[in-house]
Design an enzyme around this catalytic site. Structure first.
Site, short mmCIF file in Angstrom:
data_model
loop_
_atom_site.label_atom_id
_atom_site.label_comp_id
_atom_site.label_asym_id
_atom_site.label_seq_id
_atom_site.Cartn_x
_atom_site.Cartn_y
_atom_site.Cartn_z
N LYS A 77 -30.33 -29.08 -1.12
CA LYS A 77 -29.07 -29.99 -1.50
C LYS A 77 -29.49 -31.24 -0.55
O LYS A 77 -29.87 -31.20 0.73
CB LYS A 77 -27.82 -29.20 -1.15
N SER A 152 -19.65 -29.28 -4.84
CA SER A 152 -20.46 -30.84 -4.69
C SER A 152 -21.95 -30.36 -4.91
O SER A 152 -22.75 -30.99 -4.95
CB SER A 152 -20.43 -31.36 -3.38
N SER A 176 -17.68 -25.66 -2.59
CA SER A 176 -18.90 -26.41 -3.21
C SER A 176 -19.84 -25.65 -3.53
O SER A 176 -21.15 -26.04 -4.03
CB SER A 176 -19.05 -27.56 -2.28
#
Length: 489
Positions: A77, A152, A176
């Site tokens: 990420k 996210s 997330s």
């Protein structure tokens, strides 16, 4: 063999037997990403030359049986800093930022000889639940490209679900990892707070953030968590508790006899889609048939979790994001006439609307006239929520429930309505407030979209969650269903 549908153990076995080299696997991964990602938009950056060179070195050194992750591609990420590689946190303000060091989890997976192929998309500074708040692109759901992938960590979840990488790292501040894992039909673990070092994670809410793993199967996830967990001198919030080999005992796990499971009535209350409710009730029935006891329990203060979370997380974010001021690194506005102009214009132009919204909320909550009324009260509610979990987990091995009230929704349908977006996290946020581990895994489908099930455990008892998740996985077929996308060989 279709390497884009293989688990980590199969890839490892083929690499050790030299049926394929790491360089060949890495090249095939990039070829597949180039064919698939135009449909998904999961990646922000690819580092093909460096990854292929790294894979070649791994091949030259050889891969042994005791290196279960060596030579296998993965993605990070893009809020995990990577040395000399772009790290944007999905924000214009860090568009050209290249860190001078690697995050601890990146260091650990480099030491395990995994091959990092690139960085995945996210909501800006991890603030959002749909990956629509990225400054650069909107990621699509792997099952239906008109739907959001969740957030996210939507880029990581979609990359794994669509077969572009077998594993990826995400971060979880209020759901997330678990929510995008649920929306994309993969396995996502938010470990206990302190299980994994946060050093090198661009901070959102420091008392809530946790780095975790996203994979196609439970055993793969357990293998990955063992590799990244452990105490870190750079992060004094990390625990000194020993890290188990989470995957070691899963093969022998065939039932859940003797386990007591709590099913909170609030997790199946009004607002939760009927198909989601039925999937969770069916999962509870499966566990009972496998020897567990399922009791209805209550989390009476769960309904206050969203309000408490957004005050606490936004307050911490307003403090953490002060460093992005146009002076030290990141975006700097051009048309400035004073130092105040540098600060105001750089932040106004560099931050997106959701980040600004949370900075304003957090600054207000911490202000002298409102600290007691908002932040202090939210902190007290946090303690009450933790006590609710403690009361249940004293007599139960874990808590069962849905990850989200619905399946993935249409792109563009909720991004302009912050309150609706925030309420989608009502089932995941309390776990972060309490610092507990939470595992998301596929538990059904509704109109062709995955439904995610959440297992919530005692502090540092990820082992029980993995065992229960693995047994469920072996007695159902949900994890074997994969989205159909062109470009996969």
């Amino acid at each position: 063999m279709n390497y884009f549908k293989s688990d980590l153990a199969s890839l490892h076995a083929d690499l050790v037997a030299k049926k394929i080299s790491s360089k060949e696997l890495t090249q095939a991964t990039f070829d597949n990403i180039k064919a698939t990602d135009p449909k998904i938009s999961a990646f922000l950056h690819l580092n093909e030359d460096q990854a292929l060179a790294q894979a070649e070195k791994i091949d030259q050194a050889g891969i042994s049986d005791d290196q279960p992750l060596a030579g296998i591609p993965l993605a990070f990420k893009d809020n995990l800093v990577t040395k000399d590689e772009p790290t944007t946190a999905g924000s214009k303000i860090l568009e050209n930022f290249k860190p001078v060091y690697d995050a601890t989890v990146v260091q650990k997976l480099n030491a395990a000889k995994m091959v990092a192929v690139g960085k995945t998309n996210l909501d800006e500074f991890a603030m959002g639940g749909s990956t629509e708040n990225s400054a650069f692109k909107t990621t699509k759901n792997a099952w239906d490209q008109t739907k959001v992938p969740g957030g996210s960590s939507g880029g990581s979840a979609a990359a794994v679900a669509s077969g572009m990488v077998p594993a990826a790292l995400g971060s979880d501040t209020g759901g997330s990892i678990r929510q995008p894992a649920a929306f994309n039909g993969v396995v996502g673990m938010k470990p206990t707070y302190g299980r994994v070092s946060r050093w090198g994670l661009i901070a959102f809410g420091s008392s809530l953030d946790e780095i975790g793993t996203m994979t196609r199967g439970v055993k793969d996830n357990a293998t990955m968590l063992s590799a990244i967990a452990g105490h870190d001198a750079h992060d004094l919030t990390t625990s000194t508790q020993p890290v188990p080999n989470f995957a070691a005992d899963l093969t022998a796990a065939t039932n859940v006899k003797g386990l007591r499971i709590g099913l909170p009535k609030e997790f199946l209350a009004e607002g939760v889609n009927d198909d989601v409710k039925q999937a969770i009730l069916a999962a509870a029935d499966t566990y009972q048939k496998l020897g567990a006891t399922v009791d209805e329990v209550s989390l009476p203060h769960n309904k206050y979790g969203v309000a408490a979370y957004y005050i606490i997380s936004s307050s911490e974010a307003s403090s953490n994001l002060q460093r992005f001021d146009g002076i030290r690194y990141g975006y700097r506005a051009n048309d400035v006439k004073s130092l105040d102009d540098v600060y105001v214009k750089s932040r106004s132009e560099g931050f997106g609307p959701e980040v600004k919204r949370r900075i304003m909320l957090g600054t207000f909550s911490l202000s002298a006239g409102f600290y007691d009324a908002y932040f202090l009260k939210a902190a007290k509610v946090r303690t009450v929520i933790l006590n609710d979990f403690k009361a249940i987990l004293k007599d139960h091995d874990f808590i069962l429930g849905p990850v989200a009230p619905t399946t993935a929704y249409n792109i563009g349908s909720e991004v302009t309505d912050p309150m609706t977006m925030y309420m989608n996290d009502i089932l995941t946020i309390p776990v972060n407030l309490a610092g507990l581990p939470g595992l998301s895994l596929p538990a059904g489908f509704s109109q062709g979209l995955p439904i995610g099930m959440q297992l919530i455990g005692r502090p540092f008892d990820e082992s029980t969650l993995y065992k229960a998740g693995y047994v469920f996985e072996q007695n159902t077929e949900f994890h074997n269903q994969i989205p159909t996308l062109g470009g996969q060989n």
